[in-house]
Design a protein around this motif. Sequence first.
Motif, mmCIF file in Angstrom:
data_model
loop_
_atom_site.group_PDB
_atom_site.id
_atom_site.type_symbol
_atom_site.label_atom_id
_atom_site.label_comp_id
_atom_site.label_asym_id
_atom_site.label_seq_id
_atom_site.Cartn_x
_atom_site.Cartn_y
_atom_site.Cartn_z
ATOM 1 N N GLN A 85 0.941 -1.306 -0.058
ATOM 2 C CA GLN A 85 -0.117 0.007 0.166
ATOM 3 C C GLN A 85 0.839 1.354 0.082
ATOM 4 O OE1 GLN A 85 -2.791 -0.404 3.353
ATOM 5 N NE2 GLN A 85 -3.442 -2.337 2.703
ATOM 6 N N GLU A 86 1.857 1.326 0.751
ATOM 7 C CA GLU A 86 2.758 2.369 0.820
ATOM 8 C C GLU A 86 3.478 2.655 -0.492
ATOM 9 O OE1 GLU A 86 5.485 1.410 4.122
ATOM 10 O OE2 GLU A 86 4.285 2.303 5.577
ATOM 11 N N ALA A 87 3.987 1.627 -1.043
ATOM 12 C CA ALA A 87 4.630 1.573 -2.603
ATOM 13 C C ALA A 87 3.457 2.166 -3.454
ATOM 14 C CB ALA A 87 5.213 0.249 -2.971
ATOM 15 N N TRP A 88 2.310 1.688 -3.388
ATOM 16 C CA TRP A 88 1.191 2.101 -4.303
ATOM 17 C C TRP A 88 1.037 3.676 -4.240
ATOM 18 C CZ3 TRP A 88 -1.038 -1.587 -7.400
ATOM 19 C CH2 TRP A 88 -2.047 -0.974 -8.286
ATOM 20 N N HIS A 89 0.776 4.126 -3.123
ATOM 21 C CA HIS A 89 0.449 5.586 -2.791
ATOM 22 C C HIS A 89 1.965 6.312 -3.158
ATOM 23 C CE1 HIS A 89 -2.126 4.216 0.766
ATOM 24 N NE2 HIS A 89 -2.776 4.202 -0.343
ATOM 25 N N HIS A 90 3.051 5.649 -2.793
ATOM 26 C CA HIS A 90 4.168 6.577 -3.397
ATOM 27 C C HIS A 90 4.321 6.791 -4.781
ATOM 28 C CE1 HIS A 90 8.341 7.615 -3.581
ATOM 29 N NE2 HIS A 90 8.557 6.797 -4.612
ATOM 30 N N VAL A 91 4.161 5.836 -5.817
ATOM 31 C CA VAL A 91 4.226 5.774 -7.369
ATOM 32 C C VAL A 91 3.031 6.710 -7.679
ATOM 33 C CG1 VAL A 91 3.726 4.419 -9.275
ATOM 34 C CG2 VAL A 91 5.093 3.495 -7.343
ATOM 35 N N LEU A 92 1.884 6.735 -7.021
ATOM 36 C CA LEU A 92 0.697 7.569 -7.445
ATOM 37 C C LEU A 92 0.648 8.885 -7.246
ATOM 38 C CD1 LEU A 92 -2.454 5.291 -6.819
ATOM 39 C CD2 LEU A 92 -1.154 5.628 -8.932
ATOM 40 N N SER A 93 1.598 9.436 -5.942
ATOM 41 C CA SER A 93 1.709 10.889 -5.525
ATOM 42 C C SER A 93 2.872 11.519 -5.751
ATOM 43 C CB SER A 93 1.418 10.666 -4.022
ATOM 44 O OG SER A 93 2.432 9.911 -3.317
ATOM 45 N N VAL A 94 4.012 10.851 -5.898
ATOM 46 C CA VAL A 94 5.256 11.793 -5.775
ATOM 47 C C VAL A 94 5.351 12.405 -7.346
ATOM 48 C CG1 VAL A 94 6.455 10.253 -4.155
ATOM 49 C CG2 VAL A 94 6.745 9.814 -6.781
ATOM 50 N N PRO A 95 6.187 13.496 -7.466
ATOM 51 C CA PRO A 95 6.728 14.085 -8.782
ATOM 52 C C PRO A 95 7.521 12.836 -9.656
ATOM 53 C CG PRO A 95 7.175 15.433 -6.760
ATOM 54 C CD PRO A 95 6.771 14.365 -6.314
ATOM 55 N N LEU A 96 7.473 12.887 -10.778
ATOM 56 C CA LEU A 96 8.278 12.063 -11.595
ATOM 57 C C LEU A 96 9.632 11.870 -11.146
ATOM 58 C CD1 LEU A 96 6.600 12.843 -14.960
ATOM 59 C CD2 LEU A 96 6.271 10.640 -13.753
ATOM 60 N N GLY A 97 10.259 12.822 -10.899
ATOM 61 C CA GLY A 97 11.730 12.952 -10.477
ATOM 62 C C GLY A 97 12.044 11.860 -9.220
ATOM 63 N N ARG A 98 10.992 11.468 -8.592
ATOM 64 C CA ARG A 98 11.150 10.599 -7.187
ATOM 65 C C ARG A 98 10.562 9.240 -7.464
ATOM 66 N NH1 ARG A 98 8.532 13.622 -2.480
ATOM 67 N NH2 ARG A 98 9.553 11.787 -1.578
ATOM 68 N N LEU A 99 10.088 9.074 -8.550
ATOM 69 C CA LEU A 99 9.268 7.585 -8.868
ATOM 70 C C LEU A 99 10.294 6.518 -8.168
ATOM 71 C CD1 LEU A 99 7.550 7.528 -12.014
ATOM 72 C CD2 LEU A 99 6.298 7.178 -9.792
ATOM 73 N N TYR A 100 11.488 6.271 -8.837
ATOM 74 C CA TYR A 100 12.500 5.240 -8.727
ATOM 75 C C TYR A 100 13.539 5.471 -7.323
ATOM 76 C CZ TYR A 100 10.112 3.867 -13.359
ATOM 77 O OH TYR A 100 9.251 3.748 -14.300
ATOM 78 N N THR A 101 12.890 5.799 -6.285
ATOM 79 C CA THR A 101 13.577 6.035 -5.300
ATOM 80 C C THR A 101 13.375 4.922 -4.011
ATOM 81 O OG1 THR A 101 12.011 7.731 -4.488
ATOM 82 C CG2 THR A 101 13.878 8.315 -5.614
ATOM 83 N N PHE A 102 12.797 3.992 -4.357
ATOM 84 C CA PHE A 102 12.806 2.840 -3.286
ATOM 85 C C PHE A 102 12.821 1.285 -3.882
ATOM 86 C CE2 PHE A 102 8.547 3.030 -5.588
ATOM 87 C CZ PHE A 102 7.868 2.013 -5.245
ATOM 88 N N THR A 103 12.985 0.426 -3.089
ATOM 89 C CA THR A 103 13.118 -0.910 -3.491
ATOM 90 C C THR A 103 12.014 -1.825 -2.644
ATOM 91 O OG1 THR A 103 14.791 -1.523 -1.877
ATOM 92 C CG2 THR A 103 15.533 -0.675 -4.254
ATOM 93 N N LEU A 104 11.829 -3.030 -3.008
ATOM 94 C CA LEU A 104 10.905 -3.858 -2.288
ATOM 95 C C LEU A 104 11.426 -5.266 -2.064
ATOM 96 C CD1 LEU A 104 7.536 -3.036 -4.224
ATOM 97 C CD2 LEU A 104 8.420 -2.061 -1.986
#
Length: 216
Positions: free
Chosen positions: A162-181
């Motif tokens: 859920q946290e990853a989902w919300h991150h992808v939908l809400s952050v600016p494009l430049g911060r999309l790829y800033t996490f791992t799972l």
Amino acid sequence: MKEEIVLHGVVLSEHSLREFDKRLQLLTMERGKMTVWASGAKRPNSPLLAGSRSFVFGKFHLREGKAGYTLRSVEVDAYFEEIAKDLEKACYAAYFLELAELVAQENLEAPQMVELLYLSLKALLHKGLKNELVRRIFELRMLMLEGEYTEEPPMPSGKSVQEAWHHVLSVPLGRLYTFTLEEGTLLSFSRNVDYLCKESFPKQFQSLRILKSLGS
């Protein structure tokens, strides 16, 4: 004769015409998807040779005529040649372009889609990110651009998904790829994204068939 126009975008696909010519499918920030003719682009000494290939990002100088748009020159910003050296990454990258070509529309500005493609191809080259994660982030953000997404994962999921989902939908494009799972979380995240993709993008993509044959 109409004046030359300059558009910013990426070559989604290239198709050979006759001996030396090409037909390109571009995605541009200003005018969305466009078909462009590149006369003589396959000649070894052509100034269009380097800039008329898939994955090329840059400024495209075009001239509009009775038969459509003709490519005059390209100011290349990025080639992404490194991707072609890895077959699996090349398939993921080709899928991104295939999906963009499917959903993009003509005469509809697409600055976010062009930027998303650029950042996603860069993310494939990031050694700390799994290709599968890059794919699913790309797909979910594309679903969002198309208005085909859900605010929450469509299937029961844990907090990390859920946290990853919300991150992808809400952050600016430049911060999309800033996490791992973690592996299990990525599997659940992928299943949720795939559920939406099958409903919204019901197409058999050649690049995904090749990926499957590679065991990816």
